[in-house]
Design an enzyme around this catalytic site. Structure first.
Site, PDB file in Angstrom:
ATOM      1  N   ILE A   8      37.497  16.782  45.401  1.00 13.75           N
ATOM      2  CA  ILE A   8      38.030  16.033  46.552  1.00 13.75           C
ATOM      3  C   ILE A   8      38.299  17.007  47.713  1.00 13.75           C
ATOM      4  O   ILE A   8      37.881  16.780  48.849  1.00 13.75           O
ATOM      5  CB  ILE A   8      39.336  15.295  46.166  1.00 13.75           C
ATOM      6  CG1 ILE A   8      39.068  14.255  45.084  1.00 13.75           C
ATOM      7  CG2 ILE A   8      39.981  14.644  47.402  1.00 13.75           C
ATOM      8  CD1 ILE A   8      40.310  13.836  44.308  1.00 13.75           C
ATOM      9  N   ALA A   9      39.005  18.101  47.386  1.00 14.13           N
ATOM     10  CA  ALA A   9      39.394  19.048  48.439  1.00 14.13           C
ATOM     11  C   ALA A   9      38.164  19.701  49.080  1.00 14.13           C
ATOM     12  O   ALA A   9      38.028  19.731  50.306  1.00 14.13           O
ATOM     13  CB  ALA A   9      40.322  20.118  47.864  1.00 14.13           C
ATOM     14  N   ARG A  10      37.252  20.169  48.245  1.00 13.01           N
ATOM     15  CA  ARG A  10      36.077  20.884  48.789  1.00 13.01           C
ATOM     16  C   ARG A  10      35.155  19.935  49.548  1.00 13.01           C
ATOM     17  O   ARG A  10      34.628  20.271  50.603  1.00 13.01           O
ATOM     18  CB  ARG A  10      35.315  21.568  47.652  1.00 13.01           C
ATOM     19  CG  ARG A  10      36.063  22.784  47.077  1.00 13.01           C
ATOM     20  CD  ARG A  10      35.396  24.093  47.520  1.00 13.01           C
ATOM     21  NE  ARG A  10      36.186  25.262  47.181  1.00 13.01           N
ATOM     22  CZ  ARG A  10      36.029  25.978  46.077  1.00 13.01           C
ATOM     23  NH1 ARG A  10      35.116  25.621  45.183  1.00 13.01           N
ATOM     24  NH2 ARG A  10      36.764  27.051  45.868  1.00 13.01           N
ATOM     25  N   ARG A  57      56.207  11.185  35.378  1.00 14.89           N
ATOM     26  CA  ARG A  57      56.372   9.734  35.271  1.00 14.89           C
ATOM     27  C   ARG A  57      57.400   9.349  36.339  1.00 14.89           C
ATOM     28  O   ARG A  57      58.405  10.032  36.525  1.00 14.89           O
ATOM     29  CB  ARG A  57      56.882   9.350  33.881  1.00 14.89           C
ATOM     30  CG  ARG A  57      55.993   9.878  32.758  1.00 14.89           C
ATOM     31  CD  ARG A  57      55.545   8.781  31.834  1.00 14.89           C
ATOM     32  NE  ARG A  57      54.863   9.310  30.657  1.00 14.89           N
ATOM     33  CZ  ARG A  57      53.541   9.296  30.484  1.00 14.89           C
ATOM     34  NH1 ARG A  57      52.741   8.813  31.410  1.00 14.89           N
ATOM     35  NH2 ARG A  57      53.012   9.764  29.367  1.00 14.89           N
ATOM     36  N   ASP A 112      42.807   8.502  27.362  1.00 12.86           N
ATOM     37  CA  ASP A 112      42.740   7.260  26.572  1.00 12.86           C
ATOM     38  C   ASP A 112      41.483   6.428  26.838  1.00 12.86           C
ATOM     39  O   ASP A 112      41.155   5.546  26.058  1.00 12.86           O
ATOM     40  CB  ASP A 112      43.973   6.398  26.851  1.00 12.86           C
ATOM     41  CG  ASP A 112      45.269   7.134  26.558  1.00 12.86           C
ATOM     42  OD1 ASP A 112      45.261   7.996  25.668  1.00 12.86           O
ATOM     43  OD2 ASP A 112      46.289   6.847  27.221  1.00 12.86           O
ATOM     44  N   GLY A 170      31.896  11.849  11.244  1.00 16.01           N
ATOM     45  CA  GLY A 170      31.419  11.224  10.005  1.00 16.01           C
ATOM     46  C   GLY A 170      32.575  10.718   9.173  1.00 16.01           C
ATOM     47  O   GLY A 170      32.588  10.847   7.940  1.00 16.01           O
ATOM     48  N   GLU A 207      46.467   5.884  17.263  1.00 18.44           N
ATOM     49  CA  GLU A 207      47.945   5.812  17.281  1.00 18.44           C
ATOM     50  C   GLU A 207      48.451   4.406  17.595  1.00 18.44           C
ATOM     51  O   GLU A 207      49.575   4.050  17.243  1.00 18.44           O
ATOM     52  CB  GLU A 207      48.524   6.810  18.284  1.00 18.44           C
ATOM     53  CG  GLU A 207      48.206   6.486  19.743  1.00 18.44           C
ATOM     54  CD  GLU A 207      48.954   7.384  20.737  1.00 18.44           C
ATOM     55  OE1 GLU A 207      49.857   8.124  20.343  1.00 18.44           O
ATOM     56  OE2 GLU A 207      48.606   7.314  21.932  1.00 18.44           O
ATOM     57  N   HIS A 234      49.684  16.289  21.043  1.00 15.34           N
ATOM     58  CA  HIS A 234      49.378  16.740  22.406  1.00 15.34           C
ATOM     59  C   HIS A 234      48.318  17.830  22.501  1.00 15.34           C
ATOM     60  O   HIS A 234      47.906  18.176  23.612  1.00 15.34           O
ATOM     61  CB  HIS A 234      50.669  17.182  23.109  1.00 15.34           C
ATOM     62  CG  HIS A 234      51.534  16.017  23.474  1.00 15.34           C
ATOM     63  ND1 HIS A 234      52.284  15.336  22.547  1.00 15.34           N
ATOM     64  CD2 HIS A 234      51.713  15.379  24.657  1.00 15.34           C
ATOM     65  CE1 HIS A 234      52.922  14.349  23.146  1.00 15.34           C
ATOM     66  NE2 HIS A 234      52.594  14.340  24.422  1.00 15.34           N
TER      67      HIS A 234
HETATM   68  O1  F6P Z   1      48.114   8.371  28.111  1.00 19.43           O
HETATM   69  C1  F6P Z   1      47.864   9.615  27.559  1.00 19.43           C
HETATM   70  C2  F6P Z   1      48.701   9.842  26.328  1.00 19.43           C
HETATM   71  O2  F6P Z   1      48.423  11.126  25.831  1.00 19.43           O
HETATM   72  C3  F6P Z   1      48.544   8.803  25.235  1.00 19.43           C
HETATM   73  O3  F6P Z   1      47.394   8.994  24.472  1.00 19.43           O
HETATM   74  C4  F6P Z   1      49.823   8.997  24.474  1.00 19.43           C
HETATM   75  O4  F6P Z   1      50.207   7.821  23.816  1.00 19.43           O
HETATM   76  C5  F6P Z   1      50.816   9.321  25.566  1.00 19.43           C
HETATM   77  O5  F6P Z   1      50.080   9.803  26.670  1.00 19.43           O
HETATM   78  C6  F6P Z   1      51.827  10.355  25.176  1.00 19.43           C
HETATM   79  O6  F6P Z   1      52.744  10.439  26.203  1.00 19.43           O
HETATM   80  P1  F6P Z   1      53.920  11.517  26.241  1.00 19.43           P
HETATM   81  O7  F6P Z   1      53.291  12.840  26.495  1.00 19.43           O
HETATM   82  O8  F6P Z   1      54.782  11.069  27.375  1.00 19.43           O
HETATM   83  O9  F6P Z   1      54.561  11.463  24.907  1.00 19.43           O
END
Ligand code: F6P
Length: 305
Positions: A8-10, A57, A112, A170, A207, A234
């Site tokens: 975007i910037a470039r 957030r 996601d 698999g 999940e 994470h």
């Molecule tokens: O939306 C991305 C995501 O990694 C999801 O897969 C997961 O449910 C959520 O964020 C985890 O959020 P947090 O890092 O706030 O726990």
């Protein structure tokens, strides 16, 4: 996301525009945490995971008063258009700004893959490959120790990561929120496979269905599997982005600037059938849903069980 910021910037600078970065998403926008970006700020960031602009957030942005404060800040810095990179929350913020008449374009960035208007989001391919790397490693132990592993991958309410990582690893079973599942049937198959000589199994669990620990507890009610539950967590959200993600982000960012230069805004950018597309952001969010390719689960069943 860094590859998209760079693009975007470039691209903007190449067109003779100034580009500004906003730290911490909408929280930083409202607080005025805004700074001009230089071309050298972009050096090397294409190879880095995460985002140099940080993320936060900010549920307060759902309030109209706060949205208008954000627009005030944009005006103060002389900004004419905003490109928002993110998932569901970011898109809703961009939608609100568009509704207030401020030109905003959304670029889908989430591991996601659950954004409407696009086949793929930035980060998804990297997350899938990270999960796949872990699954391949876990499979080695599953094989040598004759164990059953339940591996929970991320995805929020979507099964995309589980499907792509599961097919490519698999997996013996892929369990996703988009479809019903039958734990007893999975247990029966593992037992049947044992009789046929395959004494380990890999179950990839999204999940959004339940935790790996809960799934393992339920599975163990149907047999003695020497099972293990693993939550990848994470680790899936960081690391060196794949080439596919870098190219996708570069194309999205460059396209966003092109559209804004043509005077087009209030758009959600995406890729469909490998072609860049831009759809009305309000219509996309309100009238469309991301469709997970659940046929991958059928493919996997034919190849595994
Ligand atoms: O939306 C991305 C995501 O990694 C999801 O897969 C997961 O449910 C959520 O964020 C985890 O959020 P947090 O890092 O706030 O726990």
């Amino acid at each position: 996301m860094n590859a998209a910021i760079r693009a975007i910037a470039r691209s903007a600078m190449t067109a003779g525009l100034e580009a500004y970065g906003i730290n911490y998403g909408f929280a930083g926008l409202v607080a005025g945490d805004i700074h001009q970006l230089s071309s050298s700020d972009m050096d090397g960031i294409i190879a880095r995971g995460g985002t140099i602009l940080y993320s936060a957030r900010f549920p307060e942005f759902a309030e109209e008063k706060v949205q208008l404060q954000g627009i005030e800040q944009l005006k103060k810095f002389g900004i004419d258009a905003l490109v928002v990179i993110g998932g569901d929350g970011s898109y809703h913020g961009a939608e609100r700004l568009s509704q207030h008449g401020f030109n905003s374009v959304g670029i889908p960035g989430t591991i996601d893959n659950d954004i409407p208007g696009t086949d793929f989001t930035i980060g998804f391919d990297t997350a899938v490959n990270t999960a796949l790397d872990a699954l391949d490693r876990i499979n080695d132990t599953a094989t040598s120790h004759q164990r059953v592993f339940v591996v929970e991958v991320m995805g929020r309410g979507a099964g995309d990561i589980a499907l792509w990582a599961g097919v490519s690893a698999g997996a013996d079973a892929i369990v996703i929120p988009e479809r019903d599942y039958d734990i007893k049937a999975i247990a029966d198959k593992i037992k049947l496979n044992r009789k046929k000589g395959k004494d380990h199994a890999l179950i990839v669990l999204a999940e959004g269905v339940m935790s790996a620990a809960d799934f393992k507890t339920k599975l163990d009610q149907y047999g003695s599997f020497d099972s293990r539950a693993i939550t990848l967590g994470h680790v899936q959200r960081g690391g060196r982005p794949t080439a596919k993600d870098r190219v996708l982000a570069s194309r999205f960012g460059d396209y966003a600037v092109k559209l804004l230069l043509e005077g087009k805004g209030s758009l959600a950018i995406g890729i469909r059938d490998n072609k860049l597309v831009a759809t009305d952001i309000i219509d996309t969010l309100e009238n469309h849903k991301h469709i997970t390719d659940v046929s991958l689960q059928d493919v996997n069943k034919r190849l595994r069980f």
